[in-house]
Design an enzyme around this catalytic site. Sequence first.
Site, PDB file in Angstrom:
ATOM      1  N   HIS A  12      -7.199   2.317   3.178  1.00 19.83           N
ATOM      2  CA  HIS A  12      -7.303   1.311   3.973  1.00 19.83           C
ATOM      3  C   HIS A  12      -8.636   0.270   3.460  1.00 19.83           C
ATOM      4  O   HIS A  12      -8.798  -0.804   4.055  1.00 19.83           O
ATOM      5  CB  HIS A  12      -7.550   1.530   5.250  1.00 19.83           C
ATOM      6  CG  HIS A  12      -6.328   2.182   6.001  1.00 19.83           C
ATOM      7  ND1 HIS A  12      -6.062   3.557   5.813  1.00 19.83           N
ATOM      8  CD2 HIS A  12      -5.210   1.492   6.590  1.00 19.83           C
ATOM      9  CE1 HIS A  12      -4.686   3.707   6.521  1.00 19.83           C
ATOM     10  NE2 HIS A  12      -4.311   2.368   6.943  1.00 19.83           N
TER      11      HIS A  12
ATOM     12  N   HIS B 278       0.658   2.046   0.863  1.00 22.52           N
ATOM     13  CA  HIS B 278       1.062   3.387   1.354  1.00 22.52           C
ATOM     14  C   HIS B 278       2.140   3.357   2.413  1.00 22.52           C
ATOM     15  O   HIS B 278       2.535   2.267   3.039  1.00 22.52           O
ATOM     16  CB  HIS B 278      -0.239   4.110   1.907  1.00 22.52           C
ATOM     17  CG  HIS B 278      -0.715   3.374   3.057  1.00 22.52           C
ATOM     18  ND1 HIS B 278      -1.551   2.461   2.627  1.00 22.52           N
ATOM     19  CD2 HIS B 278      -0.686   3.650   4.536  1.00 22.52           C
ATOM     20  CE1 HIS B 278      -2.082   2.087   4.059  1.00 22.52           C
ATOM     21  NE2 HIS B 278      -1.360   2.595   5.089  1.00 22.52           N
TER      22      HIS B 278
ATOM     23  N   CYS C 136       2.070   3.915  16.208  1.00 20.58           N
ATOM     24  CA  CYS C 136       2.310   3.923  14.609  1.00 20.58           C
ATOM     25  C   CYS C 136       1.424   4.798  14.081  1.00 20.58           C
ATOM     26  O   CYS C 136       0.313   5.182  14.684  1.00 20.58           O
ATOM     27  CB  CYS C 136       1.862   2.190  14.432  1.00 20.58           C
ATOM     28  SG  CYS C 136       0.237   1.928  14.910  1.00 20.58           S
TER      29      CYS C 136
ATOM     30  N   HIS D  63       0.966   7.426   9.984  1.00 14.73           N
ATOM     31  CA  HIS D  63       1.485   7.561   8.635  1.00 14.73           C
ATOM     32  C   HIS D  63       1.990   9.105   8.511  1.00 14.73           C
ATOM     33  O   HIS D  63       1.352   9.781   8.952  1.00 14.73           O
ATOM     34  CB  HIS D  63       0.302   7.474   7.643  1.00 14.73           C
ATOM     35  CG  HIS D  63      -0.676   6.309   7.921  1.00 14.73           C
ATOM     36  ND1 HIS D  63      -1.687   6.251   8.868  1.00 14.73           N
ATOM     37  CD2 HIS D  63      -0.406   5.106   7.436  1.00 14.73           C
ATOM     38  CE1 HIS D  63      -2.171   5.050   8.779  1.00 14.73           C
ATOM     39  NE2 HIS D  63      -1.602   4.255   7.937  1.00 14.73           N
TER      40      HIS D  63
ATOM     41  N   GLU E 241       0.705  11.495  20.614  1.00 15.04           N
ATOM     42  CA  GLU E 241      -0.252  10.267  21.262  1.00 15.04           C
ATOM     43  C   GLU E 241      -0.159  10.104  22.694  1.00 15.04           C
ATOM     44  O   GLU E 241      -0.786   9.801  23.531  1.00 15.04           O
ATOM     45  CB  GLU E 241      -0.186   8.933  20.324  1.00 15.04           C
ATOM     46  CG  GLU E 241      -0.692   8.968  19.097  1.00 15.04           C
ATOM     47  CD  GLU E 241      -0.880   7.591  18.653  1.00 15.04           C
ATOM     48  OE1 GLU E 241      -0.509   6.711  19.162  1.00 15.04           O
ATOM     49  OE2 GLU E 241      -1.265   7.423  17.411  1.00 15.04           O
TER      50      GLU E 241
ATOM     51  N   TYR F 288       3.954  -5.123   4.278  1.00 15.35           N
ATOM     52  CA  TYR F 288       2.966  -6.335   4.596  1.00 15.35           C
ATOM     53  C   TYR F 288       1.610  -5.826   4.205  1.00 15.35           C
ATOM     54  O   TYR F 288       1.379  -4.717   3.871  1.00 15.35           O
ATOM     55  CB  TYR F 288       2.869  -6.377   6.065  1.00 15.35           C
ATOM     56  CG  TYR F 288       2.763  -5.238   6.989  1.00 15.35           C
ATOM     57  CD1 TYR F 288       1.557  -4.738   7.064  1.00 15.35           C
ATOM     58  CD2 TYR F 288       3.966  -4.413   7.708  1.00 15.35           C
ATOM     59  CE1 TYR F 288       1.205  -3.588   7.890  1.00 15.35           C
ATOM     60  CE2 TYR F 288       3.734  -3.527   8.359  1.00 15.35           C
ATOM     61  CZ  TYR F 288       2.549  -2.920   8.373  1.00 15.35           C
ATOM     62  OH  TYR F 288       2.182  -1.885   9.210  1.00 15.35           O
TER      63      TYR F 288
ATOM     64  N   GLU G 103      -4.502  -3.320   5.868  1.00 17.37           N
ATOM     65  CA  GLU G 103      -3.225  -2.421   5.796  1.00 17.37           C
ATOM     66  C   GLU G 103      -2.172  -3.026   4.831  1.00 17.37           C
ATOM     67  O   GLU G 103      -1.576  -4.193   5.029  1.00 17.37           O
ATOM     68  CB  GLU G 103      -2.774  -2.977   7.450  1.00 17.37           C
ATOM     69  CG  GLU G 103      -3.375  -2.243   8.429  1.00 17.37           C
ATOM     70  CD  GLU G 103      -3.245  -0.684   8.610  1.00 17.37           C
ATOM     71  OE1 GLU G 103      -2.556  -0.122   7.660  1.00 17.37           O
ATOM     72  OE2 GLU G 103      -3.524  -0.174   9.642  1.00 17.37           O
TER      73      GLU G 103
ATOM     74  N   GLU H  50       0.944  -1.720   3.774  1.00 15.70           N
ATOM     75  CA  GLU H  50       1.836  -0.848   4.052  1.00 15.70           C
ATOM     76  C   GLU H  50       3.469  -1.041   4.034  1.00 15.70           C
ATOM     77  O   GLU H  50       3.630  -2.239   4.015  1.00 15.70           O
ATOM     78  CB  GLU H  50       1.775  -0.545   5.804  1.00 15.70           C
ATOM     79  CG  GLU H  50       0.308   0.126   6.030  1.00 15.70           C
ATOM     80  CD  GLU H  50       0.273   0.448   7.474  1.00 15.70           C
ATOM     81  OE1 GLU H  50      -0.633   1.449   7.423  1.00 15.70           O
ATOM     82  OE2 GLU H  50       0.969   0.057   8.402  1.00 15.70           O
TER      83      GLU H  50
ATOM     84  N   TRP I  56      -1.039  -6.221  12.702  1.00 15.26           N
ATOM     85  CA  TRP I  56       0.530  -5.863  12.304  1.00 15.26           C
ATOM     86  C   TRP I  56       1.583  -6.134  13.337  1.00 15.26           C
ATOM     87  O   TRP I  56       2.575  -5.794  13.050  1.00 15.26           O
ATOM     88  CB  TRP I  56       0.591  -4.452  11.682  1.00 15.26           C
ATOM     89  CG  TRP I  56       0.216  -3.418  12.633  1.00 15.26           C
ATOM     90  CD1 TRP I  56       1.159  -2.690  13.340  1.00 15.26           C
ATOM     91  CD2 TRP I  56      -1.251  -2.714  12.928  1.00 15.26           C
ATOM     92  NE1 TRP I  56       0.527  -1.809  14.060  1.00 15.26           N
ATOM     93  CE2 TRP I  56      -0.868  -1.945  13.777  1.00 15.26           C
ATOM     94  CE3 TRP I  56      -2.317  -3.105  12.233  1.00 15.26           C
ATOM     95  CZ2 TRP I  56      -1.831  -1.108  14.268  1.00 15.26           C
ATOM     96  CZ3 TRP I  56      -3.185  -2.128  12.757  1.00 15.26           C
ATOM     97  CH2 TRP I  56      -3.170  -1.283  13.690  1.00 15.26           C
TER      98      TRP I  56
END
Length: 204
Positions: A48, A55, A90, A92, A110, A126, A137, A139, A182
């Site tokens: 990042h 990624h 959101c 990874h 979460e 993006y 970001e 991604e 994002w």
Amino acid sequence: MPTTPVTAASSSPNGVPDSSNGGPEPILLELVDELGNTIGTAEKLSAHQAPGKLHRAFSVFLFDEQGRLLIQRRALGKYHSPGVWSNTCCGHPYPGEAPFAAAARRTHEELGISPSLLAEAGTVRYNHPDPASGLVEQEFNHLFVGMAQAPPAPDPEEVGETVFVTPSELTKRHEEVPFSAWFMTVLDAARPAIRELTGPAGGW
């Protein structure tokens, strides 16, 4: 298929793997090319840091029976985009973990809920710098939509607040308070699947 990212390890309350000696293991992200093919891994923070490394990521949008979207305000302790509002969840995938499995896993970690009718909603690529932190970001994001059929029970280390919003309520909130860089990109990319889930009367 999902794989276990760290062997002989437990997880801390915020979902970060801990090594058997109690120290944190490096969190690795899956690097991809422009077509989403895996080309390697990188440590999370380094991926990042500007200019960013492309990624794999995922974004989840969950709705209640009234067609309202569940959004969250990210916890103030998060190193990236703390305190801003964003989509339901959101994150990874671990290297080798299927995005669908990662999306379901992280939503439960979460928010304490297991998504119902979770379905793929396409991908979006993006590049969004975060002015506040200087992080970027870059991604290739896998999108998912589904239903939240239980009340959220957020992990306070990850989530500061949650709320279900209608399209008009979301528009008003987006005009008044900070959202993740994002958010609108992933929401717009997921809209066709969202409309299929919520129906034309939902207004999405």
